[in-house]
Write an enzyme that holds these catalytic residues in place. Structure first.
Site, mmCIF file in Angstrom:
data_model
loop_
_atom_site.group_PDB
_atom_site.id
_atom_site.type_symbol
_atom_site.label_atom_id
_atom_site.label_comp_id
_atom_site.label_asym_id
_atom_site.label_seq_id
_atom_site.Cartn_x
_atom_site.Cartn_y
_atom_site.Cartn_z
ATOM 1 N N ASN A 235 0.834 -1.195 0.000
ATOM 2 C CA ASN A 235 0.000 0.000 0.000
ATOM 3 C C ASN A 235 0.870 1.248 0.000
ATOM 4 O O ASN A 235 1.934 1.296 0.615
ATOM 5 C CB ASN A 235 -1.008 -0.003 1.154
ATOM 6 C CG ASN A 235 -0.377 -0.240 2.520
ATOM 7 O OD1 ASN A 235 0.649 -0.914 2.643
ATOM 8 N ND2 ASN A 235 -0.994 0.311 3.544
ATOM 9 N N ILE A 236 0.413 2.254 -0.718
ATOM 10 C CA ILE A 236 1.145 3.509 -0.872
ATOM 11 C C ILE A 236 0.177 4.655 -0.582
ATOM 12 O O ILE A 236 -0.819 4.812 -1.295
ATOM 13 C CB ILE A 236 1.734 3.628 -2.298
ATOM 14 C CG1 ILE A 236 2.719 2.479 -2.539
ATOM 15 C CG2 ILE A 236 2.403 4.985 -2.482
ATOM 16 C CD1 ILE A 236 3.265 2.403 -3.949
ATOM 17 N N CYS B 38 -4.155 0.598 -2.419
ATOM 18 C CA CYS B 38 -3.997 -0.633 -1.645
ATOM 19 C C CYS B 38 -2.918 -1.544 -2.254
ATOM 20 O O CYS B 38 -2.644 -1.500 -3.455
ATOM 21 C CB CYS B 38 -5.304 -1.405 -1.618
ATOM 22 S SG CYS B 38 -6.679 -0.527 -0.872
ATOM 23 N N GLU C 136 -3.153 -4.769 -2.711
ATOM 24 C CA GLU C 136 -3.729 -5.742 -3.644
ATOM 25 C C GLU C 136 -3.797 -5.171 -5.057
ATOM 26 O O GLU C 136 -3.415 -5.817 -6.028
ATOM 27 C CB GLU C 136 -5.143 -6.145 -3.209
ATOM 28 C CG GLU C 136 -5.216 -6.783 -1.844
ATOM 29 C CD GLU C 136 -5.533 -5.776 -0.741
ATOM 30 O OE1 GLU C 136 -4.861 -4.721 -0.660
ATOM 31 O OE2 GLU C 136 -6.450 -6.070 0.046
ATOM 32 N N CYS D 208 -10.452 -4.541 0.886
ATOM 33 C CA CYS D 208 -11.538 -3.569 0.781
ATOM 34 C C CYS D 208 -12.404 -3.888 -0.433
ATOM 35 O O CYS D 208 -12.052 -4.691 -1.294
ATOM 36 C CB CYS D 208 -10.980 -2.148 0.710
ATOM 37 S SG CYS D 208 -10.326 -1.682 -0.905
HETATM 38 ZN ZN LIG Z 1 -8.147 -2.337 -1.117
#
Ligand SMILES: [Zn+2]
Length: 130
Positions: A40-41, A51, A53, A84
């Site tokens: 995640n950034i 995210c 993913e 999410c």
């Molecule tokens: Zn996410």
């Protein structure tokens, strides 16, 4: 393979840029023998954060893959980390409903589920062709 992917996701997690939440997440996508990592950034403009993913999925897509075999995600959560809604939708775009999704945490808890179980009734490209 699952344990190798969890370790790869854990390594990817160390590349997270999270000066605001301090919540590091790592993810890896597997396509055949190839593995694509993401973390995640965040951004000072919070809505621009991305995210782990989706960063991993987009890295695989940028490498030329549009049908991904599986994804593994890890974070420092009490139970297995939960992707999410946006990431679930992006998984549904590039992964089959029965594609494995491994959700892990740093305490050794792992849950293996599928894209279809995470997002039943996903909006897909098929919905655009009515
Ligand atoms: Zn996410």
């Amino acid at each position: 393979m699952t344990e190798q992917l969890i370790q790869a996701a854990k390594e990817a997690r160390t590349h997270a840029y999270v000066p605001y939440s301090h919540f590091q997440v790592g993810a890896v996508v597997r396509v055949g023998d190839a593995v694509y990592a993401g973390a995640n950034i965040e951004n000072a403009s919070f809505g621009l954060s991305m995210c782990a993913e989706r960063n991993a999925i987009f890295a695989a897509v940028m490498a030329g893959h549009q049908q991904l075999d599986e994804i593994t995600v890890i974070g420092d959560t009490a139970g297995p980390i939960s992707p999410c809604g946006a990431c679930r939708q992006v998984m549904a775009e590039f992964m089959a409903p029965n594609a494995p999704v491994t959700l892990a945490n740093l305490h050794g808890t792992t849950q293996v589920t599928t894209v279809g179980e995470l997002l039943p009734g996903a909006f897909t490209k098929g919905d655009l062709n009515q």
